[in-house]
Design an enzyme around this catalytic site. Structure first.
Site, short mmCIF file in Angstrom:
data_model
loop_
_atom_site.label_atom_id
_atom_site.label_comp_id
_atom_site.label_asym_id
_atom_site.label_seq_id
_atom_site.Cartn_x
_atom_site.Cartn_y
_atom_site.Cartn_z
N ILE A 1 -87.74 92.66 94.81
CA ILE A 1 -87.05 91.39 94.64
C ILE A 1 -88.19 90.51 95.44
O ILE A 1 -88.33 90.48 96.83
CB ILE A 1 -85.71 91.19 95.26
CG1 ILE A 1 -84.92 92.25 94.65
CG2 ILE A 1 -85.03 89.57 95.20
CD1 ILE A 1 -83.42 92.34 95.22
N GLU A 2 -88.89 89.55 94.64
CA GLU A 2 -90.06 88.46 95.34
C GLU A 2 -89.45 87.32 95.93
O GLU A 2 -88.44 86.89 95.34
CB GLU A 2 -90.93 88.88 94.54
CG GLU A 2 -91.48 89.86 93.99
CD GLU A 2 -92.95 89.98 93.09
OE1 GLU A 2 -93.18 88.90 92.66
OE2 GLU A 2 -93.74 91.10 92.94
N CYS B 1 -89.52 95.57 98.81
CA CYS B 1 -89.76 96.54 97.90
C CYS B 1 -88.64 97.46 97.30
O CYS B 1 -87.43 97.32 97.75
CB CYS B 1 -90.56 97.67 98.49
SG CYS B 1 -92.34 97.15 98.76
N GLU C 1 -87.92 100.57 97.09
CA GLU C 1 -87.53 101.61 98.00
C GLU C 1 -86.36 101.08 98.93
O GLU C 1 -85.59 101.68 99.47
CB GLU C 1 -88.66 102.16 98.69
CG GLU C 1 -89.68 102.86 97.88
CD GLU C 1 -90.84 102.03 97.33
OE1 GLU C 1 -90.55 100.79 97.09
OE2 GLU C 1 -92.05 102.53 97.12
N CYS D 1 -95.56 101.60 99.96
CA CYS D 1 -96.31 100.79 100.95
C CYS D 1 -95.93 101.42 102.27
O CYS D 1 -95.06 102.16 102.46
CB CYS D 1 -95.89 99.47 100.72
SG CYS D 1 -94.53 98.77 101.78
N CYS E 1 -92.59 100.60 104.00
CA CYS E 1 -91.45 101.48 103.14
C CYS E 1 -91.27 102.87 103.79
O CYS E 1 -90.43 103.54 104.12
CB CYS E 1 -91.55 101.55 101.67
SG CYS E 1 -90.96 100.02 100.92
N1 THU Z 1 -93.66 97.36 95.46
C1 THU Z 1 -92.65 98.07 95.77
O1 THU Z 1 -91.58 97.60 95.29
N2 THU Z 1 -92.66 99.40 96.01
C2 THU Z 1 -94.04 99.97 96.07
O2 THU Z 1 -93.92 101.18 96.39
C3 THU Z 1 -95.15 99.20 96.09
C4 THU Z 1 -95.06 97.84 95.87
C5 THU Z 1 -93.45 95.77 94.96
C6 THU Z 1 -93.70 94.68 96.11
C7 THU Z 1 -94.12 93.55 95.28
O3 THU Z 1 -92.96 92.92 94.70
C8 THU Z 1 -95.03 94.11 94.02
O4 THU Z 1 -94.67 95.53 94.21
C9 THU Z 1 -96.29 94.00 94.10
O5 THU Z 1 -96.84 94.54 95.51
#
Ligand code: THU
Length: 135
Positions: free
Chosen positions: A45-46, A55, A57, A88, A91
């Site tokens: 969710i950005e 993220c 996870e 990342c 996480c």
């Molecule tokens: N993102 C995740 O949700 N999980 C990951 O393991 C890698 C990155 C998301 C964060 C952001 O919304 C988008 O991917 C690009 O970085």
């Protein structure tokens, strides 16, 4: 690969459909498996203030925690990338803190699974054990 992990990946794929990623367009879905068999899902969710993005996870494990679930055996993660999507750094830290070691299941576009132990993804992790030693 076990049917349990195929089911977990299927839950992550469904969760990915709900991703809110208008800035990166990178949709991610996660599903975390509790010891008692319950599955909690999450998506990324950005925020327009990019650093506040969460993220998939962390969404999944925070949802599980908010329902009182504390013990886990595996988490699955998927994206639209044809290659495996590794977690990342943020996480990795949160998952080690809140779940401890568990299987980290990645699925690629061909639904091929790769399973690694979370600990191997974060060697020499800083955890509550480090904090507790000075008390
Ligand atoms: N993102 C995740 O949700 N999980 C990951 O393991 C890698 C990155 C998301 C964060 C952001 O919304 C988008 O991917 C690009 O970085």
């Amino acid at each position: 690969m076990s049917k349990r992990y195929k089911d977990l990946v299927a839950a992550a794929i469904s969760a990915k459909e709900l991703a809110y990623a208008p800035y990166s367009k990178f949709r991610v879905g996660a599903a975390i498996l509790a010891k008692d068999g319950r599955i909690s899902t999450g998506c990324n969710i950005e925020s327009s203030s990019y650093g506040l993005t969460i993220c998939a996870e962390r969404t999944a494990i925070f949802k599980a925690y908010s329902e009182g679930i504390r013990e886990f055996t595996a988490i699955a993660v998927v994206s639209d990338d044809p290659e495996f999507t590794p977690p990342c750094g943020a996480c990795r830290q949160v998952l080690i803190d809140l779940a401890g070691d568990m299987d980290f299941v990645m699925a690629n576009a061909k639904n091929k699974l790769k399973v690694l132990r979370l600990k191997s993804l974060l060697p020499l992790a800083f955890t509550s054990k480090n904090l507790n030693r000075i008390r």
